[in-house]
Design an enzyme around this catalytic site. Structure first.
Site, PDB file in Angstrom:
ATOM      1  N   ASN A 185     -19.557  -3.570  42.409  1.00 21.64           N
ATOM      2  CA  ASN A 185     -19.013  -3.660  41.277  1.00 21.64           C
ATOM      3  C   ASN A 185     -19.613  -2.387  40.560  1.00 21.64           C
ATOM      4  OD1 ASN A 185     -17.782  -6.336  41.031  1.00 21.64           O
ATOM      5  ND2 ASN A 185     -19.430  -7.377  39.263  1.00 21.64           N
ATOM      6  N   THR A 200      10.165  27.507  10.897  1.00 19.24           N
ATOM      7  CA  THR A 200       9.538  26.276  10.848  1.00 19.24           C
ATOM      8  C   THR A 200      10.891  25.194  10.470  1.00 19.24           C
ATOM      9  OG1 THR A 200       9.657  27.134   7.775  1.00 19.24           O
ATOM     10  CG2 THR A 200       7.550  27.264   9.148  1.00 19.24           C
ATOM     11  N   HIS A 201      10.633  23.914  11.239  1.00 18.59           N
ATOM     12  CA  HIS A 201      11.718  23.405  10.593  1.00 18.59           C
ATOM     13  C   HIS A 201      13.331  23.994  11.605  1.00 18.59           C
ATOM     14  CE1 HIS A 201       9.951  21.557   7.161  1.00 18.59           C
ATOM     15  NE2 HIS A 201      10.553  22.965   6.405  1.00 18.59           N
ATOM     16  N   LYS A 207      25.256  27.564  35.805  1.00 16.91           N
ATOM     17  CA  LYS A 207      23.859  27.253  35.388  1.00 16.91           C
ATOM     18  C   LYS A 207      22.756  26.809  36.273  1.00 16.91           C
ATOM     19  CE  LYS A 207      24.646  23.248  32.932  1.00 16.91           C
ATOM     20  NZ  LYS A 207      24.051  22.862  32.473  1.00 16.91           N
TER      21      LYS A 207
END
Ligand code: ARG
Length: 458
Positions: free
Chosen positions: A110, A155-156, A283
């Site tokens: 332990n 922002t946002h 891609k």
């Protein structure tokens, strides 16, 4: 097979139970810590006259041969062993005979497992901190090259005010500096030795826990034996710190993914860190950043697994605690990989300043500067804010931007507008004028870079 702990219990368990109970497949990675810990334990037992110095030498030499053989690959971990502690002790006893059986005096698995885990994670934290520093160094190099590269700050996710790429990157550097600081603090609390707490109630032998702790590089010893074997705060704290670190990397990943999209095209990731599509030939996917973002979830999961495992446990040791290791190992491995990938991705990516500037030229991100202009000449901010909004609306209606809006038109809103308004709304000037501490001006960027350099010792 009879167990080493066969005594009152017969030591005969079913194969199914053995496999369920066994932790060797994941705790074997702590073999070095386990052996080093045992060497210090044998040395302490002999220093205190609990075992003879001859036995201690045999034990220490025997442990060294086990370590050497494991590192050389000439001794294989026995998958049927219960755990790494049992495995090492069994091999030792096979190799050196009766002296090996004395090693476990005045300790228990332990306190041994708590010791091993603290030592293992102490090293893991160091490696992670080094990798954070390497990433910071890559970020600083890039920031240094882009002190005057203008892009919109958002922002946002709407274009808001102009900033520099250096400023944007340094925001992430600040997060990583706090991560370093958190990990330093975590390591400090982790570096306390539980060995000698034994099963839960200490021991009747006159041991020297301090000596053993010092031999193993610990700063202190745990002060309550029940806490010593039951405490896994150091795991929870580490995983908490790693979860926050991953949250930072995940936000950064999100921006990298956005920036490399055709919609933004602010950066191009090196082909070393992108993949193609099996069907769409055009891609170039930012898989690495996406995987870092995705792996953040698993590190959060590791933290939750650990906290949930601990929350109902009575003192002291319970076998549930064996579940701590897979969670912390997984988090440490994941974070190390993500940090390596990130540093490589950052240092090899191509920045496209022209596209950043193009984005900065639309979206009226200098409208705040336009509003500040008449304010500096005495107009109340709310009035200036209102007319600037009207000017923006008029520009949009006429297909103009603030830079191309004629002076006569400005003057229909206020005679305070003069020729120098164009200087005020020039993007580079907008950035440079933001002289407040922590802003994007060149002087502030110098200070920010200097701050980070000091932290990483560059
Ligand atoms: N493998 C165990 C663990 O990881 C070691 C401690 C075992 N202690 C015990 N009392 N069974 O937690």
């Amino acid at each position: 097979m009879a167990k080493m702990w066969a005594g009152m219990a017969s030591g005969e368990t079913s194969k199914l139970a053995d496999d369920f109970n066994s932790s060797i497949r994941f705790d074997c990675r702590m073999y070095r810590q386990d052996i080093t810990g045992s060497m210090a334990h044998a040395a302490m037992l002999s220093a205190k006259g609990i075992i003879s110095s001859e036995d201690a030498s045999k034990i220490i030499d025997g442990l060294q041969t086990i370590l050497d053989d494991l590192e050389a690959g000439t001794l294989e971990i026995d998958e049927n062993a219960e755990d790494i502690h049992m495995f090492v002790e069994e091999v030792l006893t096979k190799r050196i005979g009766d002296a090996g059986k004395k090693l476990h005096t005045a300790r228990s698995r332990n306190d041994q497992v708590a010791l091993d885990l603290r030592m293992y994670l102490r090293d893991g934290s160091d490696e992670i901190m080094d990798k954070i520093k390497a990433l910071l160094s890559a970020i600083l190099d890039l920031a240094d090259q882009h002190r005057t590269t203008i892009l919109p700050g958002y922002t946002h996710l709407q274009r808001a005010q102009p900033v520099t790429f250096a400023h944007h990157l340094l925001a992430y550097a600040m997060m990583l500096c706090r991560d370093l600081d958190r990990l330093e603090g975590c390591k400090k609390r982790m570096n306390v030795s539980p060995i000698g707490s034994c099963a839960l109630a200490g021991t009747t032998y006159d041991t020297d826990r301090q000596l053993e702790a010092e031999t193993l590089g610990f700063d202190a010893i745990t002060l309550n034996s029940m806490d010593g074997v039951s405490d896994r705060d150091f795991c929870a704290e580490l995983l908490g710190d790693l979860a926050i670190l991953m949250m930072h990397l995940s936000r950064f990943s999100e921006e990298i993914i956005l920036w490399s999209s055709w919609e933004f095209k602010f950066i191009e990731l090196s082909s070393d860190f992108t993949t193609g599509s099996s069907i769409m030939p055009q891609k170039k996917n930012s898989d690495m950043a996406e995987l870092v973002r995705g792996k953040t979830g698993r590190v959060y999961g590791d933290l939750m697994a650990l906290l949930t495992m601990l929350k109902g446990l009575p003192l002291a040791y319970n076998k549930d605690m064996q579940e701590d290791k897979e969670a912390v190992f997984d988090a440490v491995d994941t974070v190390k990989m993500c940090l390596d990938i990130f540093a490589g991705m950052i240092s090899s990516m191509k920045v496209l300043p022209e596209n950043m500037r193009k984005a900065a030229q639309t979206g009226f991100i200098n409208a705040t500067d336009l509003a500040d202009y008449p304010v500096k000449k005495g107009m109340p901010f709310r009035d200036a804010y209102k007319i600037s909004g009207q000017i923006v609306a008029d520009c949009i209606a006429k297909g103009l931007v603030l830079e191309t809006y004629p002076l006569e038109s400005y003057q229909t809103y206020s005679t305070l507008f003069e020729e120098d308004v164009y200087q005020e709304i020039d993007l580079a000037n907008c950035v440079e004028k933001r002289i407040s501490a922590g802003g994007p001006s060149a002087a502030s960027i110098d200070q920010q870079i200097e701050y980070v350099r000091n932290i990483i010792g560059e």
